[in-house]
Design an enzyme around this catalytic site. Structure first.
Site, PDB file in Angstrom:
ATOM      1  CE  LYS A 243      68.416  28.704 -87.705  1.00  0.00           C
ATOM      2  NZ  LYS A 243      68.198  29.997 -87.121  1.00  0.00           N
TER       3      LYS A 243
ATOM      4  CD  GLU B 258      73.774  30.376 -82.926  1.00  0.00           C
ATOM      5  OE1 GLU B 258      73.218  29.698 -83.812  1.00  0.00           O
ATOM      6  OE2 GLU B 258      73.671  31.622 -82.871  1.00  0.00           O
TER       7      GLU B 258
END
Lengths: 292, 292, 292, 292
Positions: free
Chosen positions: D164, D171
């Site tokens: 993650k 991102e």
């Protein structure tokens, strides 16, 4: 030796003085009559004995092009023009060709030294054919710093400005290096006196340099630089360095990031960071800072 | 003054010599009996008069921790330990507390100078309480370069190693700056002699520095560095600088990119560039270079 | 609608097929007679009814210039030329002026889609005057993907190639983003199966994208990309994006660093890292890796 | 299936709803009694049948540590704890060990989906031993998006949060990529409508993605983002990604530069740029911008 000098601003004016101090005869021309020795460029040419040497010290681009064009008409075969301004190296070959069509020689000279040059001498990086460069030797000798360094015939036409341009690119990254270190030290509680840390580095360290000495001077004037804004101009040569690197597929991460940091410093509000804020808000409902 | 010195490698051995040249009494200990003056750390402590000073000059991390632990047992209240190795600044406060529990003082000293220190002196950045630092003054005086610079009491415990760490971070970006400029100059046809350009920069330029002098020395030994591989280690302090910057939300683009360039230089084949090649092939049918 | 298509390579050939599938009449010309519908560019022009439309799909730079020049002679007033190749946006205004002198219209079209375009359609970014663009509508409609997106009249002449160029700049940084993440995941012991992590990201995450889907396809073919070399070409548009940013003083750190990573991937041995190694050796006596 | 859920904020509250919609029995606890189903953590544990499963959804660091500590006392052997918050992956092994000492299992789950998760499902990256992970399958099934993707058992304890974290690092660089491209397009005269360029990219391009869709939504709300400030927070995971890369000597230029751009966006006035301005003034007499 006799030389014409076109452009008597901060740099040109000091160079005239340094050349005269060395015993050379300098005929200076500037569009500002208060600075100029002669009334016109034609006058300047008339005042010089053949074969003439004219040093051009005006802003890069249009102004330099204009003077080169005029000198192409006014000068005679066997005369020589030196472009000592901050021209892009790609202009040099063009200028050399134009003048060569009139039998006039061309030398490009990158000049470093800023406001310290009058006293300490100017570092010179020179490009051009040997016969043209050799004629200028007494002038270069007078302008350069004393001691063994500070002058190089770097190569063909364009090599002088290219070497000076890379010098400035390196300068950008070195300045950024000290600036990053200074900001980090200023942020840390355990370090009491960043200025004294910088001062101590001036001897015995790997990072001692003239730029470090200047940083200490700046901190002596304003310990936390509170009177300044974090706003930095760039002069063109950093940009050209990156463009030259792109042409040659050479990665320049430190120099380029230093140039970009200057770009960012001149933005009141970063458009790209607005987009980042907008995206964060879209996917995460993150709070954004609005203008009031 | 009398001092114990633990660790007599390249740095420690030279420091012992410089201290002795300055008239100090140095009792050196090293795990290598050929280098050591005494048989054990306990011996070293026995040979010193109270209040004792012991300078630790061993590798950061485990080895330093081990020596600090042992000195915590062997030394007495009012003694002082100096960690002159390349410890991470975050270790310093921990070591200071451990020793303080025994009444022993602690000073951290960042030391710059490499192989040149014996002759030119070592730049020293020191952290700790004034009373502990002051006791060391004669030692610092002997180690530092002559002249006004090269020593600073930077702040509290940890400030010495922090300042040295930032010094090294700046060093990374300065080295990268010269390296980028050198590669670009080497790529360009018009510049005939990059080594002489570098040599000329040693006077009158904005970028003159000790590192530039070293670059010229290196080019004098091997003009195009053909004997070397483009492979650069990093020593930890560059990494810690970036981590400290992240902790304080300080952007360090030039220093970080210089660290990453070293990481990349040590990869035979870049995994991330394989992914780039794979993606180009997926969307564009672009040819990829396969391992035969 | 009737259209001439010059250049029938990988892209042009597929576009001819997609246009014919949509019912348009395409006369294709290529210097390779096996691909060509006609014997010459003059033939192609003869085969079209006035006012003619000719789509140029040849390599940027010289080849495109040559075709534009020839079309300037062959075409008539009210005809229109579309440059759908990867021309630099700065060429567009020049081409528009040249053709305008003959009364011929010009439209620039950035085309994305690669090998997938035949099936899925080509995204089109178009620049030019409304009257010229409007005439092309049926062609754009046939080439673009179904659905509401994939076509934009971005602005004046040059805007189409500029938008496509920025698209490619963004593409560079997105590819670099996935590539960096992939390499980091591959390095970590706790993660067993990086390919499955990538696969899982294809739904519900912030980073789902078509490029991610392609990454999964690539990993399905070669889980650890062991058959590839870490060697990535660049196509020109990344370079132009950085140059455009420099012209406008816009910082582009992520896109530029992605371009530089590709440059570095193509060097067998990094010259700048040799200089770093040389400097480390000079000041610290650090071991260097020699070429045996 | 029955599950306890600790932390009912924006994320936790929506997850409770999605789990209940799927038919699971959720006992929620929050320190805010208006959100909580039970009066205390002990109550929550009492309300669950053995072997219990408790999902922790509270802020990383101290709050998570506190809940883990309390659950270590309250739960029994064969119970399982899931940390679904944004914990640093290095905390996971510590938490697993603490709980294992009581015979309690531990699973770490990285959760992506933000405000869209309730409706679209949450992407899940999970770390832990197979026996613990398998028990959670019905919960994961209910939380994840429909369709084949959006869930992965990434590896050992810590692998879920690590995956993650890398997702978030990617991102950052993807967002930066679009943001850089948007700023450049906004600067150029020839492009009339940047928003429509972005909109067109949503089909047929290489850079189509969910983030691009969000960018279009944002531009539809505020075409030039004039209501926003260029100020971007970072959440910790970008920083950890860079730190993990440094630990593994992986170069992450695009992700790191994206993080630094956020740091810089939050500074009213850049200290490092003050130093650049000060140095330019020292060597060149360049004008500086003063705070009046």
């Amino acid at each position: 030796m006799q030389i014409g000098l076109v452009g008597l601003g901060k740099m040109g004016g000091n160079m005239r003085e340094r050349l005269r101090n060395a015993g050379h005869t300098v005929v200076g021309y500037d569009t500002n009559p208060e600075l100029s020795d002669v009334a016109s460029l034609a006058d300047l040419v008339d005042r010089l004995d053949a074969p003439r040497t004219v040093w051009v010290m005006v802003p890069a681009g249009g102004p330099t092009q204009l003077v080169i064009d005029q000198l192409g008409s006014l000068l005679k075969p066997y005369d020589t023009v030196v472009d000592g301004g901050n021209s892009r190296w790609t202009d040099d070959e063009k200028h050399a060709k134009e003048l060569s069509a009139h039998g006039i020689g061309f030398v490009d000279a990158g000049v470093s030294g800023g406001v310290w040059g009058l006293q300490n001498g100017y570092a010179l990086m020179v490009g051009g054919e040997k016969e043209h460069v050799d004629r200028l030797k007494p002038i270069f000798e007078a302008l350069k710093p004393e001691g063994p360094y500070g002058y190089v015939h770097a190569g063909k036409v364009g090599a002088g400005h290219f070497a000076k341009m890379v010098h400035n690119g390196i300068e950008y990254a070195m300045m950024q290096a000290y600036a990053e270190g200074w900001e980090l030290l200023e942020k840390v509680d355990s370090v009491d006196n960043v200025r004294e840390v910088f001062r101590s580095w001036q001897d015995g360290t790997v990072i001692r340099s003239w730029l470090l000495d200047l940083a200490v001077s700046a901190l002596d004037e304003d310990e936390h630089l509170e009177k300044l804004k974090g706003y930095a101009q760039d002069s063109g040569e950093g940009r050209w360095t990156v463009e030259a690197a792109i042409d040659h597929a050479v990665p320049l991460p430190a120099i380029t990031t230093s140039l970009f940091a200057r770009f960012a410093s001149r933005q009141d509000d970063s458009p790209q960071m607005k987009m980042i804020a907008a995206l964060r808000n879209q996917f995460g409902g993150h709070a954004v800072e609005s203008k009031e």
